[in-house]
Design a protein around this motif. Structure first.
Motif, short mmCIF file in Angstrom:
data_model
loop_
_atom_site.label_atom_id
_atom_site.label_comp_id
_atom_site.label_asym_id
_atom_site.label_seq_id
_atom_site.Cartn_x
_atom_site.Cartn_y
_atom_site.Cartn_z
N LYS A 69 -4.68 -73.61 40.52
CA LYS A 69 -3.80 -72.49 40.23
C LYS A 69 -4.50 -71.19 40.21
CE LYS A 69 -0.93 -75.36 36.86
NZ LYS A 69 -0.61 -75.71 35.68
N ARG A 70 -5.60 -71.33 39.54
CA ARG A 70 -6.35 -69.90 39.30
C ARG A 70 -6.67 -69.51 41.01
NH1 ARG A 70 -11.35 -71.63 37.16
NH2 ARG A 70 -10.10 -72.21 35.48
N VAL A 71 -6.90 -70.28 41.73
CA VAL A 71 -6.84 -69.55 43.25
C VAL A 71 -5.66 -69.13 43.54
CG1 VAL A 71 -7.33 -70.35 45.54
CG2 VAL A 71 -8.87 -71.15 43.70
N ASN A 72 -4.68 -69.68 43.43
CA ASN A 72 -3.25 -69.37 43.88
C ASN A 72 -2.82 -68.02 43.30
OD1 ASN A 72 -2.91 -71.61 45.47
ND2 ASN A 72 -1.72 -72.64 44.05
N ILE A 73 -3.22 -68.01 41.92
CA ILE A 73 -2.75 -66.64 41.11
C ILE A 73 -3.91 -65.48 41.65
CG2 ILE A 73 -3.26 -65.50 38.76
CD1 ILE A 73 -2.40 -68.46 37.65
N GLU A 99 -0.64 -55.13 49.54
CA GLU A 99 0.75 -54.46 49.54
C GLU A 99 0.86 -52.96 49.04
OE1 GLU A 99 3.81 -57.12 48.14
OE2 GLU A 99 3.22 -58.52 49.80
N LYS A 100 0.32 -52.76 47.78
CA LYS A 100 0.24 -51.58 47.16
C LYS A 100 -0.50 -50.69 48.03
CE LYS A 100 0.96 -53.09 42.38
NZ LYS A 100 0.29 -53.38 41.00
N LEU A 101 -1.57 -51.33 48.32
CA LEU A 101 -2.61 -50.34 49.31
C LEU A 101 -1.84 -49.75 50.46
CD1 LEU A 101 -6.05 -51.89 48.90
CD2 LEU A 101 -5.27 -49.47 47.82
N GLN A 102 -1.18 -50.64 51.30
CA GLN A 102 -0.44 -50.36 52.48
C GLN A 102 0.59 -49.16 52.11
OE1 GLN A 102 0.77 -54.10 54.07
NE2 GLN A 102 -1.27 -54.46 54.88
N LYS A 103 1.20 -49.33 51.21
CA LYS A 103 2.29 -48.53 50.68
C LYS A 103 1.76 -47.10 50.37
CE LYS A 103 5.92 -51.73 48.72
NZ LYS A 103 6.40 -52.28 47.54
N PHE A 127 -2.19 -62.25 43.59
CA PHE A 127 -2.61 -60.98 42.99
C PHE A 127 -3.38 -60.06 44.10
CE2 PHE A 127 -5.67 -58.24 41.11
CZ PHE A 127 -4.82 -57.48 40.12
N GLU A 128 -4.29 -60.48 44.84
CA GLU A 128 -4.78 -59.82 46.00
C GLU A 128 -3.72 -59.28 46.84
OE1 GLU A 128 -7.78 -62.51 47.62
OE2 GLU A 128 -9.25 -62.10 45.94
N GLU A 129 -2.74 -60.35 47.34
CA GLU A 129 -1.74 -59.87 48.29
C GLU A 129 -0.88 -58.73 47.95
OE1 GLU A 129 0.65 -63.39 49.07
OE2 GLU A 129 -1.06 -64.44 49.78
N LYS A 130 -0.66 -58.69 46.37
CA LYS A 130 0.16 -57.51 45.78
C LYS A 130 -0.61 -56.31 45.86
CE LYS A 130 2.98 -60.35 42.78
NZ LYS A 130 3.30 -60.56 41.31
#
Length: 77
Positions: free
Chosen positions: A55-59, A69-73, A63-66
């Protein structure tokens, strides 16, 4: 005491106490049912024992994906 037979009827104080205890029991039953429903919704208990690391790895990956995405925007702007 005609009409009641040999059964003990009790006093008005007994009746009040019985109603109060019934209300308490019903409230406790509701709490227990709510806890059962909460535990069965998201966390099946022992079925997920030991899966906290995954679960920790998934979270962390979400978080890293988000963050990516923020950096790309920000870069697009």
């Amino acid at each position: 005491m005609s009409g009641f037979g040999d059964r003990y009827v009790g006093t008005a104080q007994d009746a009040v106490k019985i109603r109060r205890l019934e209300k308490q029991r019903e409230a406790e039953r509701r709490k227990i049912e709510e806890l059962k429903n909460k535990s069965s919704d998201g966390q099946p208990g022992l079925l997920q024992f030991g899966s906290s690391t995954s679960k920790r790895v998934n979270i962390r990956s979400k978080f890293e994906e988000k963050e990516k995405e923020k950096l790309q925007k920000l870069q697009q702007e």
